[in-house]
Design an enzyme around this catalytic site. Structure first.
Site, PDB file in Angstrom:
ATOM      1  N   LYS A  75      34.047 -34.943  22.521  1.00  0.00           N
ATOM      2  CA  LYS A  75      34.439 -33.767  23.260  1.00  0.00           C
ATOM      3  C   LYS A  75      35.214 -34.257  24.657  1.00  0.00           C
ATOM      4  O   LYS A  75      35.028 -35.485  25.060  1.00  0.00           O
ATOM      5  CB  LYS A  75      32.703 -33.414  23.855  1.00  0.00           C
ATOM      6  CG  LYS A  75      32.848 -32.283  24.765  1.00  0.00           C
ATOM      7  CD  LYS A  75      31.433 -32.089  25.316  1.00  0.00           C
ATOM      8  CE  LYS A  75      31.176 -30.863  25.994  1.00  0.00           C
ATOM      9  NZ  LYS A  75      29.651 -30.408  26.229  1.00  0.00           N
ATOM     10  N   SER A 117      24.148 -27.545  25.167  1.00  0.00           N
ATOM     11  CA  SER A 117      25.343 -27.547  24.670  1.00  0.00           C
ATOM     12  C   SER A 117      25.722 -28.435  23.382  1.00  0.00           C
ATOM     13  O   SER A 117      26.772 -28.478  22.882  1.00  0.00           O
ATOM     14  CB  SER A 117      26.425 -28.046  25.853  1.00  0.00           C
ATOM     15  OG  SER A 117      26.395 -26.975  26.826  1.00  0.00           O
ATOM     16  N   SER A 131      28.498 -25.757  25.248  1.00  0.00           N
ATOM     17  CA  SER A 131      29.955 -26.160  25.619  1.00  0.00           C
ATOM     18  C   SER A 131      30.711 -27.188  24.806  1.00  0.00           C
ATOM     19  O   SER A 131      31.909 -27.209  24.915  1.00  0.00           O
ATOM     20  CB  SER A 131      30.044 -26.622  27.142  1.00  0.00           C
ATOM     21  OG  SER A 131      29.379 -27.936  27.197  1.00  0.00           O
TER      22      SER A 131
END
Length: 472
Positions: free
Chosen positions: A77, A181, A157
């Site tokens: 990420k 997330s 996320s």
């Protein structure tokens, strides 16, 4: 225990049946060819990856011992530092930040185990969201329904992390989980995801969101691969003061132990409401497979979620307040008002939220004296269309984005370990996940149950059909 696709590929590389460079070249080509449709990647580190692969091949040829993830393509990420590029955290504001000078701790752990980092993955700006509808990089798209006119969300996320694994672009990825997330994108993309206990893994080198709630963890397409990825991430890091003083506890060796003796129940109450038929069926299937016949209630779930909302708003707002004062319009429109509101919360409210959080932790501790694993939906619904604003649940219209965390946020508030287990549905239908919730630092117990579910065929994470050919 049958090795997953990642471990099988690592074994082939170590046996000389293929090379790390060949696998890396194939993965990079696949990302360039198939990746844009999913929009999971925001940066490719091709030169670095090929150089790392060539060095690994030389070590293998020389007979040197290499790690268990030898030659595996991975990605992180874009909240994690990757040496040589700015850590975007999904934002416009950080596009002009200086490049990171070294990798985040977890990226270094994976590369020390032989993995090869290919690049950075799409996310909600500053990790404040559940859909990865990023206004700067575009939305990450769920690979399980590429025919949808506008596409379906990949969750967030860590949406790019879940989508990249589900599309077979990489076999392992890194994400973060503050309020859900990792578990939300794992559920919507139909892959395995682990949110470890708070403090289990170092967060150093990951751009912060909410210090008192931030977790980090891996995604994978099999339980064995998830276990191997998690084992490689464990280790002390003096640069993360929040890391708990727990010794590494490998989980891969115990995967075949079965579930004999484990006490497993379904969470009802808050967790039994506001869910779709798909979520209800998924929990029922997992409960049957694990012999969970009891339903229990955690009376403080809603209060824990409310506390997490306040703490998230306050800490996130405080972190960003200096930049909000000068660059408000450069923030993602979806989070501007939430950050401003958080910065204005009265200190007494936040103090009360922390008190409620402590009470919730104690009440869950009492409940877990009788149960080793608790089951709950990971998301109330499967993946929704990009741009959808509301959900209809129990006859009420709810805002979609915060409602995707209905069942994950209360658990994050008290830092418990969770595996999101993917439940595939009939052909053409979308996957959805179930949370396996354990006691602090008892990840190994959750992995035993996950392995049993996978072996029984109840939970599985196949590559999304449109992307199955040539998956890494």
């Amino acid at each position: 225990m049958t090795p997953g696709p990642a471990l099988a590929l690592a074994a082939r590389i170590q046996a000389g049946e293929t090379t790390a460079r060949a696998v890396t070249e194939t993965a990079l080509a696949r990302i360039r060819d198939r990746g844009p449709a999913v929009n999971a990647f925001t940066a490719l580190l091709a030169d670095r990856a090929l150089a790392t692969a060539a060095a690994l091949d030389r070590r293998i040829a020389a007979g040197e011992a290499v790690g268990p993830l030898a030659g595996l393509p991975v990605a992180a990420k874009n909240l994690f530092d990757l040496a040589g590029i700015p850590t975007l955290a999904g934002s416009r504001i950080r596009r002009t930040a200086p490049p990171a000078t070294r990798d985040a701790f977890l990226v270094r752990r994976w590369e020390a185990a032989g993995a090869i980092c290919l690049g950075a993955l799409n996310m909600d700006e500053f990790a404040y969201g559940f859909t990865t509808e990023n206004s700067h990089d575009g939305p990450a798209r769920n690979p399980h329904d590429m025919a949808h006119p506008v596409g379906r969300i990949a969750g967030g996320s860590s949406g790019g992390s879940g989508a990249a694994v589900a599309a077979g672009l990489v076999p392992l990825s890194l994400g973060t989980d503050t309020n859900g997330s990792i578990r939300v994108p794992a559920s919507l993309n139909g892959v395995w995801g682990l949110k470890p206990s708070y403090g289990r893994l170092s967060r150093h080198g990951a751009f912060p969101f909410v210090h008192s709630l931030d977790h980090v963890g891996p995604f994978a397409r099999s339980v064995a691969d998830l276990a191997a990825g998690y084992d490689a991430l464990q280790g002390p890091d003096p640069e993360d003061p929040a890391q708990a003083p727990q010794p590494p506890a490998p989980v891969l060796p115990g995967l075949g132990a079965g579930i004999g003796g484990l006490r497993i129940a379904v969470l009802g109450g808050w967790f039994g409401r506001q869910q779709s038929a798909a979520a209800r069926k998924a929990v029922a299937a997992v409960a049957r497979a694990l012999g969970a016949t009891a339903t229990v209630a955690w009376d403080m779930a809603e209060a824990a979620r409310a506390a997490a909302f306040l703490i998230t708003s306050a800490e996130g707002g405080a972190l960003h307040l200096p930049t909000l004062r000068t660059r408000l319009e450069d923030y993602e429109p979806l989070i501007q008002d939430r950050l401003l509101a958080g910065a204005l919360l009265p200190a007494a409210w936040v103090s009360q939220a922390q008190r409620v959080r402590g009470l919730a932790r104690e009440s869950m501790r009492a409940l877990q004296r009788d149960w080793d694993i608790l089951l709950a939906p990971a998301t109330p619904v499967p993946a929704t269309p990009i741009g959808q604003e509301t959900l209809e649940l129990d006859g009420a219209s709810l805002p979609l984005r915060p409602s995707l965390g209905l069942f994950t946020q209360p658990i994050s508030a008290i830092g418990l370990p969770v595996i999101a287990a993917p439940v595939p549905r009939a052909e053409g239908a979308l996957p959805i996940g179930v949370q396996l919730i354990g006691r602090p630092f008892e990840e190994a117990v959750l992995f035993r149950a996950a392995a049993a579910l996978e072996a029984a065929g109840v939970c599985a994470a196949p590559v999304a059909p449109d992307f199955a050919a040539g998956a890494i």
